[in-house]
Design an enzyme around this catalytic site. Sequence first.
Site, short mmCIF file in Angstrom:
data_model
loop_
_atom_site.label_atom_id
_atom_site.label_comp_id
_atom_site.label_asym_id
_atom_site.label_seq_id
_atom_site.Cartn_x
_atom_site.Cartn_y
_atom_site.Cartn_z
NE ARG A 1 19.76 -25.35 -22.47
CZ ARG A 1 20.40 -26.47 -22.18
NH1 ARG A 1 21.58 -26.71 -22.73
NH2 ARG A 1 19.88 -27.32 -21.33
CE LYS B 1 22.76 -46.40 -12.99
NZ LYS B 1 24.08 -45.76 -12.92
N GLY C 1 15.65 -32.37 -18.20
CA GLY C 1 16.37 -33.60 -18.47
C GLY C 1 15.60 -34.51 -19.39
N GLY D 1 19.35 -30.69 -14.15
CA GLY D 1 19.92 -30.83 -12.81
C GLY D 1 19.29 -29.87 -11.82
P1 AMP Z 1 16.95 -40.50 -15.96
O1 AMP Z 1 17.98 -39.62 -16.64
O2 AMP Z 1 17.37 -41.04 -14.66
O3 AMP Z 1 15.60 -39.84 -15.91
O4 AMP Z 1 16.83 -41.77 -16.86
C1 AMP Z 1 16.42 -41.70 -18.18
C2 AMP Z 1 16.87 -42.91 -18.89
O5 AMP Z 1 16.30 -44.05 -18.27
C3 AMP Z 1 16.43 -42.93 -20.32
O6 AMP Z 1 17.55 -42.85 -21.16
C4 AMP Z 1 15.71 -44.26 -20.46
O7 AMP Z 1 16.05 -44.94 -21.64
C5 AMP Z 1 16.18 -45.04 -19.25
N1 AMP Z 1 15.22 -46.07 -18.85
C6 AMP Z 1 13.92 -45.91 -18.61
N2 AMP Z 1 13.33 -47.08 -18.32
C7 AMP Z 1 14.30 -48.03 -18.38
C8 AMP Z 1 14.32 -49.45 -18.18
N3 AMP Z 1 13.22 -50.11 -17.87
N4 AMP Z 1 15.50 -50.07 -18.34
C9 AMP Z 1 16.62 -49.39 -18.65
N5 AMP Z 1 16.66 -48.06 -18.84
C10 AMP Z 1 15.51 -47.38 -18.71
#
Ligand code: AMP
Length: 400
Positions: free
Chosen positions: A36, A207, A357, A380
């Site tokens: 950064r 999610k 992210g 974000g």
């Molecule tokens: P996000 O910050 O919403 O992009 O989510 C990223 C996180 O989702 C990472 O830490 C991954 O380990 C988790 N992730 C990805 N696929 C899965 C899965 N099938 N089950 C649980 N966690 C997951």
Amino acid sequence: MNKKTLNDVQVINKTVLVRVDFNVPLVNGIITDDNRIQAALPTLNYLINNGAKIVLLSHLSRIKEEADKAKKSLAPVAKRLQEVLNREVKFVPHTRGLELETAIKALKPGEVLLMENTRFEDVVNGELVKNESKNNDALGKYWASLGEIFVNDAFGTAHRAHASNVGIASNIKENCVGFLVQKELEMLSQGIDNPEHPFVAIIGGAKVSDKIGVIDNLLKKADKILIGGGMAYTFFAAMGHNIGKSLLEEDKIDLAKEYLEKANGKIILPIDSATAESFADVKAIFTDGIDLPDNLMGLDIGSKSIKLFEDELKDAKTVAWNGPMGVFEFENFKTGTVAICEAIAKLKDSFTLIGGGDSAAAAIQLGFKDKFTHISTGGGASLEYMEGKTLPGIEIIQTK
Ligand code: AMP
């Protein structure tokens, strides 16, 4: 881009307040990654070479109580910045007051000053007042009074209205974006708002609820949306499949159904999984098809899904990616994310964009740092851009 950039303002002999993003990882006072700081250099070198008197403001982590301040000083950042700039950086361990004001007045053209962590203003006399994070009017006005021009070069906080970005920008005569923010906006605008078609979006991560806005917006813009990661299992549940112990957001099943109907075939889901009996980095159990037995949880996309996604990507002219395909932090469940990185990296004449992210972290960690047209520095902020939202830290910047 219609926002003023550094090329639209005269900075010579002017006191220029620059909001940078020096929110670096610190372990026991040691900076473990100075990306950064490096990312701010184009703007800082330009200002130095063009005779500005430079006052830098940045936050570092969060300050919730007085005791946090000892561990979250920007002093180590000033030291590192001095090394990478190869010139003196005056560090003032305050965010207001006579010492700061006197040091700013004494600056000569080309000199650089860094004030203390802007979030120290969030805790005053032991009380959590959030003057910085809630854009306290008096604080924004005070900081604005310390300079003549404001440059916002902190993309990572552009989606927030804080005193050190929106507060200063709205109380100073002249403002613009710095080179880092300019590049982010040009890249995101090309990838999301003016994509060359076919435009394939890839959305993954844990999610559905975190990516609702992105799915909504990209359904309008993309030709295909490939969905992987934990969120895929809520879609499978919506289709009536058995998802075993996989991640499920029950309250998003109806929404997933709605998306599938609305998408009219645009949404492409995985067709097999790499699974385990628990959330652990153990040898993967590969399953054929979507339905899982009750004892398994899906932790990555399987090999048939990889092939399917590769086929969907091969003719893409624009690719925008947000969210890993599986639990890439686990050695045994990073295969899908690596394969997608490779498939995107292979596209030689396409515009390829990764939102910040976890997907950016995954791509960098897996060795694909230079293989994309652009990897956003703001998690974000790029997510909100992909959702089609306006970013307050950018919105407030004057137009040309
Ligand atoms: P996000 O910050 O919403 O992009 O989510 C990223 C996180 O989702 C990472 O830490 C991954 O380990 C988790 N992730 C990805 N696929 C899965 C899965 N099938 N089950 C649980 N966690 C997951």
